[in-house]
Design an enzyme around this catalytic site. Structure first.
Site, PDB file in Angstrom:
ATOM      1  N   ASP A 130      40.056  -1.356 -53.586  1.00 49.39           N
ATOM      2  CA  ASP A 130      38.645  -1.392 -53.168  1.00 49.39           C
ATOM      3  C   ASP A 130      38.093  -2.796 -53.388  1.00 49.39           C
ATOM      4  O   ASP A 130      38.539  -3.509 -54.289  1.00 49.39           O
ATOM      5  CB  ASP A 130      37.809  -0.425 -54.020  1.00 49.39           C
ATOM      6  CG  ASP A 130      38.015   1.036 -53.645  1.00 49.39           C
ATOM      7  OD1 ASP A 130      38.635   1.311 -52.602  1.00 49.39           O
ATOM      8  OD2 ASP A 130      37.539   1.904 -54.400  1.00 49.39           O
ATOM      9  N   ARG A 180      41.198  -2.226 -44.793  1.00 50.86           N
ATOM     10  CA  ARG A 180      40.145  -1.228 -44.560  1.00 50.86           C
ATOM     11  C   ARG A 180      38.856  -2.026 -44.329  1.00 50.86           C
ATOM     12  O   ARG A 180      38.472  -2.834 -45.176  1.00 50.86           O
ATOM     13  CB  ARG A 180      39.943  -0.326 -45.779  1.00 50.86           C
ATOM     14  CG  ARG A 180      38.691   0.551 -45.667  1.00 50.86           C
ATOM     15  CD  ARG A 180      38.176   1.037 -47.019  1.00 50.86           C
ATOM     16  NE  ARG A 180      39.049   1.970 -47.654  1.00 50.86           N
ATOM     17  CZ  ARG A 180      39.071   2.164 -48.982  1.00 50.86           C
ATOM     18  NH1 ARG A 180      38.280   1.459 -49.783  1.00 50.86           N
ATOM     19  NH2 ARG A 180      39.887   3.037 -49.511  1.00 50.86           N
TER      20      ARG A 180
HETATM   21  C1  LIG Z   1      36.434   5.244 -46.938  1.00 57.72           C
HETATM   22  C2  LIG Z   1      35.416   4.271 -47.398  1.00 57.72           C
HETATM   23  C3  LIG Z   1      35.745   3.334 -48.347  1.00 57.72           C
HETATM   24  C4  LIG Z   1      34.816   2.390 -48.771  1.00 57.72           C
HETATM   25  N1  LIG Z   1      35.203   1.391 -49.634  1.00 57.72           N
HETATM   26  C5  LIG Z   1      34.319   0.430 -49.968  1.00 57.72           C
HETATM   27  C6  LIG Z   1      34.714  -0.691 -50.748  1.00 57.72           C
HETATM   28  O1  LIG Z   1      35.866  -0.822 -51.183  1.00 57.72           O
HETATM   29  N2  LIG Z   1      33.775  -1.630 -51.042  1.00 57.72           N
HETATM   30  C7  LIG Z   1      32.481  -1.533 -50.581  1.00 57.72           C
HETATM   31  O2  LIG Z   1      31.677  -2.434 -50.846  1.00 57.72           O
HETATM   32  N3  LIG Z   1      32.085  -0.471 -49.844  1.00 57.72           N
HETATM   33  C8  LIG Z   1      32.960   0.509 -49.523  1.00 57.72           C
HETATM   34  N4  LIG Z   1      32.549   1.552 -48.748  1.00 57.72           N
HETATM   35  C9  LIG Z   1      31.090   1.787 -48.501  1.00 57.72           C
HETATM   36  C10 LIG Z   1      30.611   1.053 -47.262  1.00 57.72           C
HETATM   37  O3  LIG Z   1      30.627  -0.323 -47.508  1.00 57.72           O
HETATM   38  C11 LIG Z   1      29.174   1.489 -46.895  1.00 57.72           C
HETATM   39  O4  LIG Z   1      28.322   1.260 -47.953  1.00 57.72           O
HETATM   40  C12 LIG Z   1      29.060   2.951 -46.501  1.00 57.72           C
HETATM   41  O5  LIG Z   1      30.175   3.396 -45.808  1.00 57.72           O
HETATM   42  C13 LIG Z   1      27.836   3.155 -45.606  1.00 57.72           C
HETATM   43  O6  LIG Z   1      27.947   2.390 -44.443  1.00 57.72           O
HETATM   44  P1  LIG Z   1      28.225   3.022 -42.983  1.00 57.72           P
HETATM   45  O7  LIG Z   1      29.198   2.163 -42.292  1.00 57.72           O
HETATM   46  O8  LIG Z   1      28.622   4.434 -43.125  1.00 57.72           O
HETATM   47  O9  LIG Z   1      26.868   2.857 -42.191  1.00 57.72           O
HETATM   48  P2  LIG Z   1      25.333   2.687 -42.553  1.00 57.72           P
HETATM   49  O10 LIG Z   1      24.835   1.502 -41.788  1.00 57.72           O
HETATM   50  O11 LIG Z   1      25.039   2.772 -44.014  1.00 57.72           O
HETATM   51  O12 LIG Z   1      24.746   3.995 -41.897  1.00 57.72           O
HETATM   52  C14 LIG Z   1      24.838   4.217 -40.510  1.00 57.72           C
HETATM   53  C15 LIG Z   1      24.724   5.698 -40.220  1.00 57.72           C
HETATM   54  O13 LIG Z   1      25.825   6.402 -40.829  1.00 57.72           O
HETATM   55  C16 LIG Z   1      25.390   7.659 -41.334  1.00 57.72           C
HETATM   56  N5  LIG Z   1      25.506   7.653 -42.817  1.00 57.72           N
HETATM   57  C17 LIG Z   1      25.822   6.589 -43.596  1.00 57.72           C
HETATM   58  N6  LIG Z   1      25.866   6.925 -44.898  1.00 57.72           N
HETATM   59  C18 LIG Z   1      25.559   8.233 -44.951  1.00 57.72           C
HETATM   60  C19 LIG Z   1      25.418   9.160 -46.016  1.00 57.72           C
HETATM   61  N7  LIG Z   1      25.642   8.801 -47.298  1.00 57.72           N
HETATM   62  N8  LIG Z   1      25.099  10.428 -45.697  1.00 57.72           N
HETATM   63  C20 LIG Z   1      24.913  10.806 -44.406  1.00 57.72           C
HETATM   64  N9  LIG Z   1      25.030   9.969 -43.366  1.00 57.72           N
HETATM   65  C21 LIG Z   1      25.334   8.706 -43.619  1.00 57.72           C
HETATM   66  C22 LIG Z   1      23.957   7.803 -40.891  1.00 57.72           C
HETATM   67  O14 LIG Z   1      23.953   8.397 -39.610  1.00 57.72           O
HETATM   68  C23 LIG Z   1      23.486   6.377 -40.787  1.00 57.72           C
HETATM   69  O15 LIG Z   1      22.384   6.199 -39.951  1.00 57.72           O
HETATM   70  C24 LIG Z   1      33.480   2.457 -48.270  1.00 57.72           C
HETATM   71  C25 LIG Z   1      33.151   3.397 -47.294  1.00 57.72           C
HETATM   72  C26 LIG Z   1      34.088   4.289 -46.848  1.00 57.72           C
HETATM   73  C27 LIG Z   1      33.703   5.248 -45.773  1.00 57.72           C
END
Ligand SMILES: Cc1cc2nc3c(=O)[nH]c(=O)nc-3n(C[C@H](O)[C@H](O)[C@H](O)COP(=O)(O)OP(=O)(O)OC[C@H]3O[C@@H](n4cnc5c(N)ncnc54)[C@H](O)[C@@H]3O)c2cc1C
Length: 302
Positions: A130, A180
């Site tokens: 991560d 990722r």
């Molecule tokens: C498998 C995985 C691994 C990850 N690993 C890391 C990492 O190593 N380091 C790191 O900094 N971050 C990590 N993240 C977190 C990532 O950086 C984001 O903070 C997180 O995924 C929210 O961003 P988003 O792309 O979903 O879109 P966003 O711009 O946050 O949201 C866009 C849309 O997605 C949907 N959505 C987003 N979050 C939610 C929620 N919690 N509940 C319901 N709907 C939601 C909604 O429709 C929203 O309008 C990881 C995420 C995933 C999925």
């Protein structure tokens, strides 16, 4: 503002102790956390892999302060890999280097990471490192590059909100490292990260195109329907087969979308966190979405 506030709370140890002592708080966190023990988490892995998902297990914990804690976390991950191998599950592990001791000593962290990567390599599993806050990418990427010289069972994470990510992505591709791609979950200053969501989204799409065109197998980690739609469209445009990459989503988030993608023939890996140290992870999830905060406030009032 709400995002900044919850990311600030994520670092408050006193609040952590108070919240974790509240009856019901644990139950609320269960929306995003698969349980506190390995058997609870394994039950979720079995259930999800049984319905066509892939999985990656995160044993919650970060920024450990003692050698003993870092050693214990590494041993726990060893047991997780053992269980995955015993049951032949389509599951890897996701680790944070500060949980393996990076804040204490780079050598200690290197030794712990090596143990896990070697073990994963032997059993055909995978260690995803991560990416944490912007204090860590240099050391994280250097350790990954070192391990990558002799092992293919390790992969990196790139955060689209960082200005530096495009350069890092190109370097990782030269090392043939699987990536990722996510947007980034920490509170970063405008000196290192795009402050505007529109710029983060644009960079996410730019990096997604670079990754999918690289000929390596990468993971697109998002719940954002627009990012997902554009990824599917681009993959089809360059004739990348549906099993030439995977989507990744967090446990408990957009289950409907996970199901839809599986039904359309895409690979979807669920990031499954478990363990007692759920507070910072939980706060980061609240920071992402005001609707989640309302859900928790209602739960606390009840
Ligand atoms: C498998 C995985 C691994 C990850 N690993 C890391 C990492 O190593 N380091 C790191 O900094 N971050 C990590 N993240 C977190 C990532 O950086 C984001 O903070 C997180 O995924 C929210 O961003 P988003 O792309 O979903 O879109 P966003 O711009 O946050 O949201 C866009 C849309 O997605 C949907 N959505 C987003 N979050 C939610 C929620 N919690 N509940 C319901 N709907 C939601 C909604 O429709 C929203 O309008 C990881 C995420 C995933 C999925």
């Amino acid at each position: 503002m709400l995002r900044t506030f919850f990311l600030y709370l994520a670092r408050q140890r006193r609040l952590e102790r108070w919240l974790m002592g509240l009856p019901g708080a644990r139950r609320l966190a269960r929306q995003f956390v698969a349980g506190e023990t390995l058997p609870e988490a394994m039950a979720v892995v079995r259930q999800l892999t049984g319905v066509g998902r892939l999985a990656t297990l995160d044993h919650l914990g970060e920024n450990v302060g003692t050698v003993e804690q870092a050693r214990a976390a590494t041993e726990d991950y060893g047991k997780i890999l053992e269980q995955i191998a015993r049951e032949r599950l389509r599951c890897g592990i996701s680790v944070k280097l500060t949980q393996l001791g990076l804040d204490i000593s780079e050598d200690l962290c290197r030794a712990h990471l090596r143990l896990l990567v070697e073990r994963a390599q032997q059993q055909g599993s995978f260690v995803r490192v991560d990416m944490e806050s912007s204090a860590y990418p240099d050391r994280t990427l250097a350790l990954i590059a070192e391990m990558r010289q002799s092992h293919s069972s390790i992969g990196a994470v790139m955060q689209a909100y960082l200005y530096r990510s495009e350069q890092d992505v190109r370097r990782l591709l030269k090392q043939e490292t699987k990536v990722r791609l996510c947007k980034g979950a920490y509170n970063e200053p405008p000196t290192v990260a795009y402050p505007q969501k529109a710029d983060v989204d644009a960079n996410f799409l730019r990096l997604m195109r670079i990754l999918l065109s690289s000929g390596l197998y990468h993971s697109i980690a998002t719940h954002d329907p627009r990012m997902i739609e554009e990824t599917c469209r681009y993959a089809s445009e360059i004739s990348l087969p549906k099993d030439g990459f995977e989507f990744q989503m967090l446990y408990g988030v957009r289950r409907d979308l996970q199901q839809q993608l599986v039904e359309q023939g895409y690979r979807v890996r669920i990031y499954i966190p478990f363990g007692k140290e759920w507070f910072p992870y939980f706060m980061r999830r609240l920071a992402e979405r005001p609707a989640n905060v309302l859900f928790v406030l209602k739960g606390l009032v009840h």
